[in-house]
Design a protein around this motif. Structure first.
Motif, short mmCIF file in Angstrom:
data_model
loop_
_atom_site.label_atom_id
_atom_site.label_comp_id
_atom_site.label_asym_id
_atom_site.label_seq_id
_atom_site.Cartn_x
_atom_site.Cartn_y
_atom_site.Cartn_z
N TYR A 381 0.83 -1.20 0.00
CA TYR A 381 0.00 0.00 0.00
C TYR A 381 0.86 1.26 0.00
O TYR A 381 2.01 1.25 0.48
N ASP A 382 0.30 2.34 -0.52
CA ASP A 382 1.02 3.61 -0.59
C ASP A 382 0.76 4.50 0.63
O ASP A 382 1.67 5.14 1.15
N GLU A 383 -0.52 4.56 1.09
CA GLU A 383 -0.89 5.45 2.18
C GLU A 383 -0.92 4.69 3.51
O GLU A 383 -1.90 4.01 3.83
N ASP A 385 -0.08 4.84 7.77
CA ASP A 385 0.16 5.64 8.96
C ASP A 385 0.45 4.69 10.11
O ASP A 385 -0.37 3.82 10.44
N GLU A 393 -4.82 3.82 4.21
CA GLU A 393 -5.81 4.59 3.46
C GLU A 393 -5.84 4.10 2.02
O GLU A 393 -4.79 3.92 1.39
N THR A 394 -7.04 3.88 1.48
CA THR A 394 -7.18 3.55 0.07
C THR A 394 -8.19 4.50 -0.55
O THR A 394 -8.82 5.30 0.15
N TRP A 398 -10.57 2.82 4.51
CA TRP A 398 -9.38 2.60 5.31
C TRP A 398 -9.57 1.37 6.19
O TRP A 398 -10.69 0.93 6.43
#
Length: 448
Positions: A381-383, A385, A393-394, A398
């Motif tokens: 995944y890129d996002e 936290d 986050e997608t 999320w």
């Protein structure tokens, strides 16, 4: 020893008079020379207070006792009584078998991590600064803190009219709410109003299930809303005029939208619904996410453009008033909102609700599994936290994977704006845990 909500556990096991004495000594040894102390309604609190007071006095601190009061009442009294710190003996929403200790700064903010670590270090190392015979501290009783809290709350709101309200005190220390609403002219009835640390009326934690009697009573009496507190009244949840439990994220969104304006931020933990983001976007505000725990939310509200902080658990913070979650203040703010804007059900209907999925997965080594989870999601995944657990986050929503603070579990939460997307994210999250747990198990076996 300390969690994000202080020390908390079963009496006679994790929480003892010996521990309370040590905490008192540690607080006194850290240089807090004038300390306010009070407790919730649990009978075990009396002996814990005595032990803490003994430890404080032994290390030269003067102690002001205020008796049985709500946590926000005691926390607010620290500054009013010109003390350096406050101690509340409470297990908050925990069952009657438990008790605990929470420490407060004059600002109303709970002790931060550095302060907690200093206390814990002294307790673990048995390192105290005991006073000489002529330097021990004194103990004095201070009355009137509840009246002071009521007076402050009366000034915090202005009612255009006086709604009818039922307050479910939950046999706890939150009677201050009924007092101030009555002073404001509301028609107030109480439920489970007798203080009793065995919580005979309902479990201490206010939930949709434990507030069923409140819901029924509101519906049958035509009250305009119902308020529910936990044992020490730092939490506040509600039911609308139809007796329907107000979803926690919807309540957070209502408070946040009312407090914030263009460019403002609202502090909320990483497991907060997208509904709060959307409600704030409508007024030009935004969410700043924190770790789970009111102490982290409170810390973020000290930043200049953060005007409100809340946890869906029922902890609400207006930083201009106090950094302590104040259930009675939240009750007054909600009544004010209903008085000026109309039925609570209509207000809740304005807040979007999205499908959310939650579960817990048992694992053998949650720290190792969480480390494996972080490695895997970083590749996929890129996002991402990692403020508190792993939140992904997608474009569709999320999901959050967090290790339980007390049990061998990984908590799973997933949310999206459609049922199908929520289901897909929920399945993805559980797959990540399954694969990570399997990888760790295989690694452990090969090491053996």
């Amino acid at each position: 020893m300390f969690g994000t909500s202080g020390i908390r556990g079963r009496i006679g096991d994790e929480v003892t008079a010996e521990l309370a004495l040590a905490v008192g000594r540690a607080v006194g040894s850290e240089g807090y020379d004038r300390v306010v102390i009070g407790r919730d309604v649990r009978e075990s609190g009396s002996m814990l207070v005595d032990a803490i007071v003994a430890g404080l006095c032994e290390c030269g601190s003067d102690v002001l006792t205020v008796g049985v009061e709500s946590t926000p009442t005691i926390a607010r009294a620290v500054a009013r009584l010109k003390a350096d710190a406050g101690v509340v003996v409470t297990a908050s929403h925990n069952p009657e078998t438990d008790n605990g200790i929470k420490l407060w700064n004059p600002s109303g903010k709970a002790f931060g991590s550095a302060q907690r670590e200093a206390i814990e270090r002294r307790v673990r190392q048995d390192e105290y600064e005991l006073a000489a015979w002529n330097g021990v501290g004194s103990r004095h009783r201070r009355d009137g803190v509840r009246e002071s809290h009521v007076k402050t709350l009366r000034k915090s709101v202005s009612l255009e009219r006086s709604p009818s309200v039922i307050v479910d005190v939950g046999n706890g220390a939150g009677g201050v709410t009924a007092s101030v609403l009555d002073d404001l002219g509301c028609r107030v009835r109480t439920l489970n109003g007798q203080e009793d640390g065995s919580f005979p009326g309902r479990p201490s934690e206010p939930t949709a299930e434990t507030l069923e009697t409140l819901s029924t009573l509101v519906e049958q009496t035509n009250a305009e809303l119902g308020i529910g507190h936990d044992g020490d009244a730092d939490r506040m949840l509600a039911v609308d005029e139809s007796g329907t439990f107000v979803p926690k994220d919807a309540l957070l969104a209502l408070f946040a939208r009312e407090a914030a304006g263009n460019g403002d931020r609202v502090a909320a933990p990483v497991d907060t619904s997208l509904a709060v983001d959307d409600a704030l976007a409508d007024v030009g505000a935004s969410v700043t996410r924190t770790q789970v725990g009111d102490v982290y939310v409170a810390a973020r509200t000290t930043e200049a453009d953060v005007v409100f902080g809340g946890e869906p658990s029922g902890a609400w913070i207006w930083p201009e008033e106090t950094l302590c979650p104040d259930g009675p203040l939240a009750a007054c703010k909600l009544v004010e909102l209903v008085a000026s804007r109309g039925p609570l059900s209509d207000l809740v209907a304005e807040i979007d609700r999205y499908p959310i999925r939650r579960t817990s997965v048992e694992v053998e080594d949650k720290a190792a599994v969480m480390a494996e989870i972080e490695d895997r999601v970083t590749e996929r995944y890129d996002e991402i936290d990692t403020l508190d657990g792993v939140r992904i986050e997608t474009a569709d929503g999320w999901f959050l994977l967090r290790a339980s603070g007390t049990q061998p579990l990984i908590r799973v939460t997933a949310e999206a704006r459609s049922e199908s997307d929520a289901d897909a994210l929920f399945e993805d999250a559980q797959t990540v845990i399954t694969e990570s747990h399997a990888a760790k198990s295989e690694g452990s076996n090969s090491d053996g």
